[in-house]
Design a protein around this motif. Structure first.
Motif, PDB file in Angstrom:
ATOM      1  N   ASN A  43      35.470  31.926  43.336  1.00  0.00           N
ATOM      2  CA  ASN A  43      34.467  32.727  42.624  1.00  0.00           C
ATOM      3  C   ASN A  43      33.217  32.875  43.479  1.00  0.00           C
ATOM      4  O   ASN A  43      32.620  33.949  43.572  1.00  0.00           O
ATOM      5  CB  ASN A  43      34.062  32.048  41.305  1.00  0.00           C
ATOM      6  N   GLY A  44      32.830  31.756  44.092  1.00  0.00           N
ATOM      7  CA  GLY A  44      31.599  31.745  44.878  1.00  0.00           C
ATOM      8  C   GLY A  44      31.650  32.715  46.048  1.00  0.00           C
ATOM      9  O   GLY A  44      30.657  33.393  46.347  1.00  0.00           O
ATOM     10  N   ILE A  45      32.797  32.805  46.692  1.00  0.00           N
ATOM     11  CA  ILE A  45      32.866  33.655  47.887  1.00  0.00           C
ATOM     12  C   ILE A  45      32.808  35.131  47.498  1.00  0.00           C
ATOM     13  O   ILE A  45      32.234  35.957  48.210  1.00  0.00           O
ATOM     14  CB  ILE A  45      34.111  33.308  48.747  1.00  0.00           C
ATOM     15  N   ARG A  46      33.364  35.499  46.329  1.00  0.00           N
ATOM     16  CA  ARG A  46      33.228  36.895  45.862  1.00  0.00           C
ATOM     17  C   ARG A  46      31.768  37.190  45.538  1.00  0.00           C
ATOM     18  O   ARG A  46      31.239  38.256  45.867  1.00  0.00           O
ATOM     19  CB  ARG A  46      34.095  37.149  44.622  1.00  0.00           C
ATOM     20  N   CYS A  47      31.115  36.230  44.877  1.00  0.00           N
ATOM     21  CA  CYS A  47      29.700  36.433  44.527  1.00  0.00           C
ATOM     22  C   CYS A  47      28.840  36.533  45.786  1.00  0.00           C
ATOM     23  O   CYS A  47      27.915  37.355  45.843  1.00  0.00           O
ATOM     24  CB  CYS A  47      29.200  35.288  43.652  1.00  0.00           C
ATOM     25  N   LEU A  48      29.146  35.719  46.788  1.00  0.00           N
ATOM     26  CA  LEU A  48      28.368  35.757  48.023  1.00  0.00           C
ATOM     27  C   LEU A  48      28.501  37.127  48.699  1.00  0.00           C
ATOM     28  O   LEU A  48      27.496  37.721  49.130  1.00  0.00           O
ATOM     29  CB  LEU A  48      28.845  34.649  48.962  1.00  0.00           C
ATOM     30  N   ALA A 102      36.488  30.229  34.941  1.00  0.00           N
ATOM     31  CA  ALA A 102      37.345  30.827  35.961  1.00  0.00           C
ATOM     32  C   ALA A 102      37.334  29.974  37.222  1.00  0.00           C
ATOM     33  O   ALA A 102      36.345  29.290  37.501  1.00  0.00           O
ATOM     34  CB  ALA A 102      36.874  32.238  36.304  1.00  0.00           C
ATOM     35  N   CYS A 103      38.421  30.071  37.960  1.00  0.00           N
ATOM     36  CA  CYS A 103      38.528  29.336  39.216  1.00  0.00           C
ATOM     37  C   CYS A 103      39.387  30.173  40.163  1.00  0.00           C
ATOM     38  O   CYS A 103      40.604  30.320  39.948  1.00  0.00           O
ATOM     39  CB  CYS A 103      39.164  27.971  38.966  1.00  0.00           C
ATOM     40  N   GLY A 104      38.757  30.741  41.175  1.00  0.00           N
ATOM     41  CA  GLY A 104      39.476  31.636  42.086  1.00  0.00           C
ATOM     42  C   GLY A 104      40.531  30.915  42.899  1.00  0.00           C
ATOM     43  O   GLY A 104      41.675  31.370  43.009  1.00  0.00           O
ATOM     44  N   THR A 105      40.146  29.769  43.487  1.00  0.00           N
ATOM     45  CA  THR A 105      41.144  29.015  44.240  1.00  0.00           C
ATOM     46  C   THR A 105      42.263  28.552  43.307  1.00  0.00           C
ATOM     47  O   THR A 105      43.433  28.513  43.692  1.00  0.00           O
ATOM     48  CB  THR A 105      40.511  27.796  44.951  1.00  0.00           C
ATOM     49  N   GLY A 106      41.892  28.240  42.055  1.00  0.00           N
ATOM     50  CA  GLY A 106      42.895  27.811  41.076  1.00  0.00           C
ATOM     51  C   GLY A 106      43.886  28.918  40.758  1.00  0.00           C
ATOM     52  O   GLY A 106      45.096  28.681  40.661  1.00  0.00           O
ATOM     53  N   ALA A 107      43.385  30.143  40.597  1.00  0.00           N
ATOM     54  CA  ALA A 107      44.278  31.276  40.313  1.00  0.00           C
ATOM     55  C   ALA A 107      45.246  31.486  41.480  1.00  0.00           C
ATOM     56  O   ALA A 107      46.435  31.772  41.282  1.00  0.00           O
ATOM     57  CB  ALA A 107      43.452  32.534  40.059  1.00  0.00           C
ATOM     58  N   CYS A 108      44.748  31.325  42.710  1.00  0.00           N
ATOM     59  CA  CYS A 108      45.629  31.445  43.889  1.00  0.00           C
ATOM     60  C   CYS A 108      46.706  30.361  43.840  1.00  0.00           C
ATOM     61  O   CYS A 108      47.902  30.636  44.057  1.00  0.00           O
ATOM     62  CB  CYS A 108      44.820  31.306  45.178  1.00  0.00           C
ATOM     63  N   ALA A 109      46.279  29.126  43.563  1.00  0.00           N
ATOM     64  CA  ALA A 109      47.236  28.006  43.523  1.00  0.00           C
ATOM     65  C   ALA A 109      48.278  28.223  42.433  1.00  0.00           C
ATOM     66  O   ALA A 109      49.457  27.891  42.606  1.00  0.00           O
ATOM     67  CB  ALA A 109      46.475  26.698  43.284  1.00  0.00           C
ATOM     68  N   CYS A 138      53.045  39.121  43.567  1.00  0.00           N
ATOM     69  CA  CYS A 138      51.874  39.860  43.066  1.00  0.00           C
ATOM     70  C   CYS A 138      51.765  39.568  41.585  1.00  0.00           C
ATOM     71  O   CYS A 138      52.691  39.874  40.828  1.00  0.00           O
ATOM     72  CB  CYS A 138      52.061  41.364  43.232  1.00  0.00           C
ATOM     73  N   CYS A 139      50.640  39.026  41.168  1.00  0.00           N
ATOM     74  CA  CYS A 139      50.583  38.571  39.780  1.00  0.00           C
ATOM     75  C   CYS A 139      49.151  38.658  39.252  1.00  0.00           C
ATOM     76  O   CYS A 139      48.200  38.293  39.946  1.00  0.00           O
ATOM     77  CB  CYS A 139      51.073  37.120  39.742  1.00  0.00           C
ATOM     78  N   GLN A 140      49.011  39.135  38.025  1.00  0.00           N
ATOM     79  CA  GLN A 140      47.695  39.100  37.364  1.00  0.00           C
ATOM     80  C   GLN A 140      47.543  37.741  36.678  1.00  0.00           C
ATOM     81  O   GLN A 140      48.441  37.298  35.958  1.00  0.00           O
ATOM     82  CB  GLN A 140      47.581  40.223  36.325  1.00  0.00           C
ATOM     83  N   VAL A 141      46.385  37.142  36.912  1.00  0.00           N
ATOM     84  CA  VAL A 141      46.110  35.835  36.306  1.00  0.00           C
ATOM     85  C   VAL A 141      44.929  35.997  35.347  1.00  0.00           C
ATOM     86  O   VAL A 141      43.819  36.315  35.773  1.00  0.00           O
ATOM     87  CB  VAL A 141      45.767  34.786  37.388  1.00  0.00           C
ATOM     88  N   ASP A 142      45.183  35.806  34.059  1.00  0.00           N
ATOM     89  CA  ASP A 142      44.111  35.902  33.064  1.00  0.00           C
ATOM     90  C   ASP A 142      43.463  34.541  32.881  1.00  0.00           C
ATOM     91  O   ASP A 142      44.145  33.559  32.563  1.00  0.00           O
ATOM     92  CB  ASP A 142      44.661  36.390  31.721  1.00  0.00           C
ATOM     93  N   LEU A 143      42.147  34.508  33.066  1.00  0.00           N
ATOM     94  CA  LEU A 143      41.375  33.290  32.856  1.00  0.00           C
ATOM     95  C   LEU A 143      40.420  33.558  31.699  1.00  0.00           C
ATOM     96  O   LEU A 143      40.178  34.725  31.360  1.00  0.00           O
ATOM     97  CB  LEU A 143      40.582  32.940  34.122  1.00  0.00           C
ATOM     98  N   PRO A 144      39.843  32.513  31.108  1.00  0.00           N
ATOM     99  CA  PRO A 144      38.899  32.760  30.004  1.00  0.00           C
ATOM    100  C   PRO A 144      37.772  33.727  30.402  1.00  0.00           C
ATOM    101  O   PRO A 144      37.272  34.480  29.577  1.00  0.00           O
ATOM    102  CB  PRO A 144      38.352  31.362  29.687  1.00  0.00           C
ATOM    103  N   GLY A 145      37.368  33.734  31.685  1.00  0.00           N
ATOM    104  CA  GLY A 145      36.296  34.617  32.143  1.00  0.00           C
ATOM    105  C   GLY A 145      36.743  35.998  32.556  1.00  0.00           C
ATOM    106  O   GLY A 145      35.919  36.841  32.920  1.00  0.00           O
TER     107      GLY A 145
END
Ligand SMILES: N[C@@H](CCC[C@H](N)C(=O)O)C(=O)O
Length: 244
Positions: A16-21, A166-173, A187-194
């Motif tokens: 998440n942080g790297i997208r925000c950066l 949300a956790c970006g690295t987590g969604a990748c894992a 290729c997969c969509q990952v729905d997180l609470p955020g």
């Protein structure tokens, strides 16, 4: 990029942080490049701003060797820990362990049944997983529900931060683990609470690509400690009073 969890620990990476950066740099400098090479404790990570406003990030290759994740769980596929049983809080989970620079334990099942994320006792189970002895660097833990081969839902208990949206690295894992378990496509969509993230684990280069938003939520000013001022001054501020 360096990042700190809310407990003060420093993780290797934050999706998440790297997208925000990337979004932040592009917003403060309209002439900036649209793609960045960012050094992190997990290596070089490459976010790119897309024309639709989303940020696509080359997250690098996942680390799958158990001891490098790290976990002491017994490997099940070569040196990789896939669907290894572990009992936590009276329930048996099948964990697949993946590092995206930071450690993740991913489970799609509880007591041999497919997970329903709404039924997961995240605040009860999360801390027990995070601090379990089989995860010597602690772990982020993802509980995943399969909606289809190209669509999952997850909730996460983060190392050093607890329940997060949300956790970006987590969604990748989660997608890497799902592919290793034969449950989802690359290729997969990952729905997180955020909100959703789109993850692709490319066969050609073995890298994971994450696409998702980075949005300005608020801006403000803060008095920083002397050490942080060096960073600010290096970025062009003339003196601390610029920010008062
Ligand atoms: N808690 C994580 C670091 C933060 C991960 C982040 N939320 C993400 O989006 O990837 C850790 O300690 O590894």
């Amino acid at each position: 990029m360096r990042i700190y969890n809310s407990d003060g620990s420093e993780p290797e990476m934050c999706g998440n942080g790297i997208r925000c950066l990337a979004r932040f740099v592009a917003d403060i400098d309209q002439t900036a490049a649209r793609a960045f090479k960012i050094h992190t404790l997990a290596g070089l990570i490459v976010p790119e701003l897309l024309s639709d406003g989303q940020v696509r990030v080359d997250m690098g290759q996942p680390i799958l060797e158990g001891p490098r994740v790290p976990t002491t769980l017994e490997p099940t596929q070569g040196s990789t820990v896939v669907q290894q049983e572990l009992t936590v809080g009276g329930h048996t989970f099948q964990f697949t362990c993946v590092s995206m620079g930071n450690p993740h334990a991913v489970t799609y099942t509880v007591d041999q049944q497919p997970i329903k994320v709404d039924a997961v006792d995240l605040t009860g189970l999360g801390p027990l997983c995070e601090k379990h002895a089989v995860f010597p660097a602690r772990t982020n833990t993802e509980f995943v529900e399969v909606l289809s081969r190209s669509h999952v839902r997850m909730v996460v208990w983060e190392r050093g931060a607890g329940r997060t949206l949300a956790c970006g690295t987590g969604a990748c894992a989660v997608v890497v683990a799902g592919v290793l378990e034969g449950k989802v496509d690359r290729c997969c969509q990952v729905d997180l609470p955020g909100g959703p993230l789109h993850i692709e684990w490319k066969e050609e280069d073995n890298k994971v690509y994450m696409t998702g938003p980075g949005e300005l939520v608020f801006s403000g000013m803060a008095h920083m400690c002397a050490r942080a001022w060096h960073v600010t001054v290096a970025n062009g501020a003339k003196c601390p009073s610029d920010y008062e």
